[in-house]
Write a protein that holds these residues in place. Structure first.
Motif, PDB file in Angstrom:
ATOM      1  N   HIS A 302      74.325  -2.831  13.770  1.00 59.65           N
ATOM      2  CA  HIS A 302      75.328  -3.641  14.468  1.00 59.65           C
ATOM      3  C   HIS A 302      74.715  -4.762  15.286  1.00 59.65           C
ATOM      4  N   ILE A 303      73.433  -4.626  15.649  1.00 59.88           N
ATOM      5  CA  ILE A 303      72.784  -5.690  16.414  1.00 59.88           C
ATOM      6  C   ILE A 303      71.477  -6.120  15.725  1.00 59.88           C
ATOM      7  N   ALA A 304      71.501  -6.077  14.389  1.00 55.46           N
ATOM      8  CA  ALA A 304      70.325  -6.467  13.611  1.00 55.46           C
ATOM      9  C   ALA A 304      69.961  -7.929  13.857  1.00 55.46           C
ATOM     10  N   SER A 305      68.687  -8.210  13.711  1.00 54.17           N
ATOM     11  CA  SER A 305      68.193  -9.587  13.795  1.00 54.17           C
ATOM     12  C   SER A 305      68.507 -10.311  12.488  1.00 54.17           C
ATOM     13  N   LYS A 306      69.071 -11.482  12.620  1.00 58.40           N
ATOM     14  CA  LYS A 306      69.422 -12.270  11.426  1.00 58.40           C
ATOM     15  C   LYS A 306      68.162 -12.630  10.630  1.00 58.40           C
ATOM     16  N   THR A 307      67.100 -12.944  11.368  1.00 56.97           N
ATOM     17  CA  THR A 307      65.816 -13.264  10.730  1.00 56.97           C
ATOM     18  C   THR A 307      65.345 -12.070   9.901  1.00 56.97           C
ATOM     19  N   ASP A 308      65.466 -10.884  10.477  1.00 55.93           N
ATOM     20  CA  ASP A 308      65.003  -9.667   9.821  1.00 55.93           C
ATOM     21  C   ASP A 308      65.823  -9.371   8.562  1.00 55.93           C
TER      22      ASP A 308
END
Lengths: 417, 417
Positions: A302-308
């Motif tokens: 739910h709060i993943a890094s977009k870059t990742d």
């Protein structure tokens, strides 16, 4: 090149974005149908290959596969199972080849960390060692960020973002309460050998939060630590502590192993956070709260890094593209070009250079006192937590996909693991 | 009505949305400048009033006040400080009146839970008891959701959403690992007396997750509990357990109080989660992981419920509107009209009916076996976690505001608490 099917499996601890890599692998394979037939996923990782328990991903709709990009965990099941060397267990490798033959598998995509890279490397040698033509490509994944050569590992950026966000939020909380109540907050994070995740907690120092980090790379010094906490509380009114599960004493004993026993004398498995919190209470008398993030941190899509998320997908895609180009025994990597603006390209590493090499935090990423991160570390970490990539929601909860996971018909006799 | 200043303070454990209520109070007061002069906030809650440590919120820009809506924690500092009765400590009330007089304060907005409602009620009686004209309005806030009359309390919806999302994500994780590794995941949540937060974990059952909830309302029965966990693992391959910090044995002893001692014989404060996890390991042998969410849950503004944020703001706004209408000794409430579609209106309750009344989970919200939530409970909870209200981000982290918190010049001699 004769058309062959592909095998894909997830290995080791899962992450918020390993399914994004699966999505990259499957979507890219579907775009290369002239070369790659079906993608069979191993149910519960490599065990699925050994037991011929294969999942036919062609039975999943394009929408279901696309939804993997925003679904945490391992959609096909993962496993903790390390294959022995060819010499020590030839039977297992022969069985793998039997299964590959029976299902016309010519591509082996293995999505995991260090141990899995080693397994993938062994499989990549089967053409030569046992005469079965297979192209084995490793797709990097690990929240521990400890794979060599690649600048970072998919999974890490999202756990780093989760820890930085959570540390920031809890620090705001304790700051509000510090006048009459809690003055010390301790959060325990993953990372038994490498302090990459703990380091992410240090990103909140930019916002004026007094944070003390306990790295596995730095031997725990109780006197120095308590003095640092006391100094912070006296100066700022409160203190946040990020303790790595791997934090240990000079003799190697983990903080979490305090010889704690319950009323019946049974050894209790506790965490490092309560140990640290109680230590502060005993020595300094400050009221504390503590949290242990555990699976919440690595599952927090739910709060993943977009870059990742983007890199996880790109590396899955790159793995298939490498296979289509005829490569074997390699792993696609993230190659950083610059920190600010953040630029990178997808590179490639030989598996022989990846297997069994663990990447630790560089010494100059940790401040001299051992309790913080340096500007160099901040510059490394900052781009990896950039951007939000929110999943869709339904009825207030993330709309994560559960695949049908239809089994491929078995063709071989049973195999005992 | 002569123009008077207002006093606003935050009390008790802070939440992800208490600042949204502050935002509602201050923005609405600014719109009613003909009636309300300045809003002075108590630094660290009511202590700020007693020590004449007031913050002049008029020094904050409109943008900073607006940013409170997306900032967790207590922007002015909170406190755990319960005022005694007028009979037991008249000095404190006289001091309050001195401070109110010195700063021309005619409105008292107190943002807190049950204890604070009691303090607010006492202050509301000062006009009559001590002849000082004051309008005291309570703004409800508590993650525990245990205030009476109002359908729900701001702060609860967001912690419920956080726990439901986290339980879902961690359950996906353990499901992936269950074949060869972790089969049981335990998450400990807040709620010493009421199981509202634990109940939120039950919302994941809709998605096929086998979840066992340990409520404070249900006496812990180890034999029944272990049988239920074992049944789930045998049927589904894994099991998730949500344990409330308030879960206790029939004799009232909390699970967390296991008489655990460290190697030196010191009593250790652990959590309920490791106790439950170790219990399962000892009896059933299943590999486990456990997490303690602690402050992370109530500070998690990054995944706040949109419904909750909206209601927190509305209740702050309604409190000021009630004051402008000349009301005293009341608390604005959420009055539910229907579950699906979710409809509610802002109501009002008399403080005498709120103070010192604790609202527990209704018996028919818990399943007969004591381990789950009923359909009635699900219908109650579901609307409260609806919608996402993401904060803005900067450099990968939420862009939370820290106010200037400029002190109002003191006019009175010092007062010892």
């Amino acid at each position: 090149m004769a058309k062959k099917n592909a095998f894909y499996a997830q290995s080791g601890g899962v992450t918020a974005v390993i399914n994004a890599s699966a999505c990259g692998v499957i979507e890219t394979a579907r775009k290369n149908k002239d070369v790659i037939g079906k993608v069979y996923a191993g149910r519960n990782g490599i065990i699925g290959a050994l037991t011929e328990d294969l999942i036919d991903t062609s039975k999943e709709s394009a929408a279901a596969i696309a939804a993997l990009r925003h679904t945490p965990s391992g959609a096909f099941g993962s496993c903790r199972f390390k294959m022995k060397s060819l010499e020590d267990n030839k039977l297992q490798y022969e069985r793998l080849i039997e299964v590959f033959k029976a299902h016309n598998i010519g591509y082996f995509f293995y999505n995991g960390g260090g141990d899995s890279a080693d397994t993938c490397f062994k499989v990549s040698q089967l053409s030569e060692a046992m005469g079965y033509p297979i192209q084995a490509i490793h797709v990097p994944k690990t929240v521990d960020n400890d794979l060599p050569i690649t600048d970072c590992c998919p999974g890490f950026g999202s756990v780093a973002k989760y820890i930085a966000v959570s540390t920031l939020e809890a620090s705001f909380d304790v700051k509000s309460m510090a006048k009459t109540s809690t003055k010390v907050f301790v959060i325990e994070v993953m990372g038994r050998h490498a302090g990459w995740i703990a380091a992410a907690g240090g990103l909140v120092a930019d916002q004026g939060i007094p944070v003390v980090i306990l790295f596995p790379e730095v031997e725990f010094d109780q006197v120095k630590f308590l003095a640092k906490v006391d100094e912070n509380v006296k100066k700022h009114g409160f203190c946040t502590i990020v303790v790595s599960e791997g934090c240990h004493y000079p003799d190697g004993k983990f903080l979490a192993e305090q010889g704690t026993r319950d009323a019946f004398g049974h050894a209790q498995l506790g965490g490092a956070a309560p140990v640290v919190a109680n230590m502060i209470k005993d020595a300094l008398g400050y009221k504390f709260h503590w949290a242990v993030a555990d699976y919440l941190q690595r599952a927090a899509r739910h709060i993943a890094s977009k870059t990742d998320v983007k890199q996880a997908y790109q590396l899955g895609k790159a793995a298939v593209e490498l296979a289509v180009k005829g490569r074997n025994s390699v792993m696609p990597t993230v190659h950083r070009i610059s920190d600010e603006p953040y630029k990178y390209k997808i590179g490639v590493a030989d598996l022989k250079d990846v297997a069994n090499v663990e990447k630790f935090m560089p010494k100059d990423f940790i401040t001299k006192d051992g309790f913080g991160i340096t500007e160099k570390c901040r510059r490394y970490l900052a781009p990896l937590i950039q951007g939000e990539d929110y999943p869709p929601y339904k009825n207030g909860l993330p709309d994560y996909v559960t695949l049908k996971n239809v089994a491929v018909e078995k063709k071989l006799p049973e195999f005992k693991l």
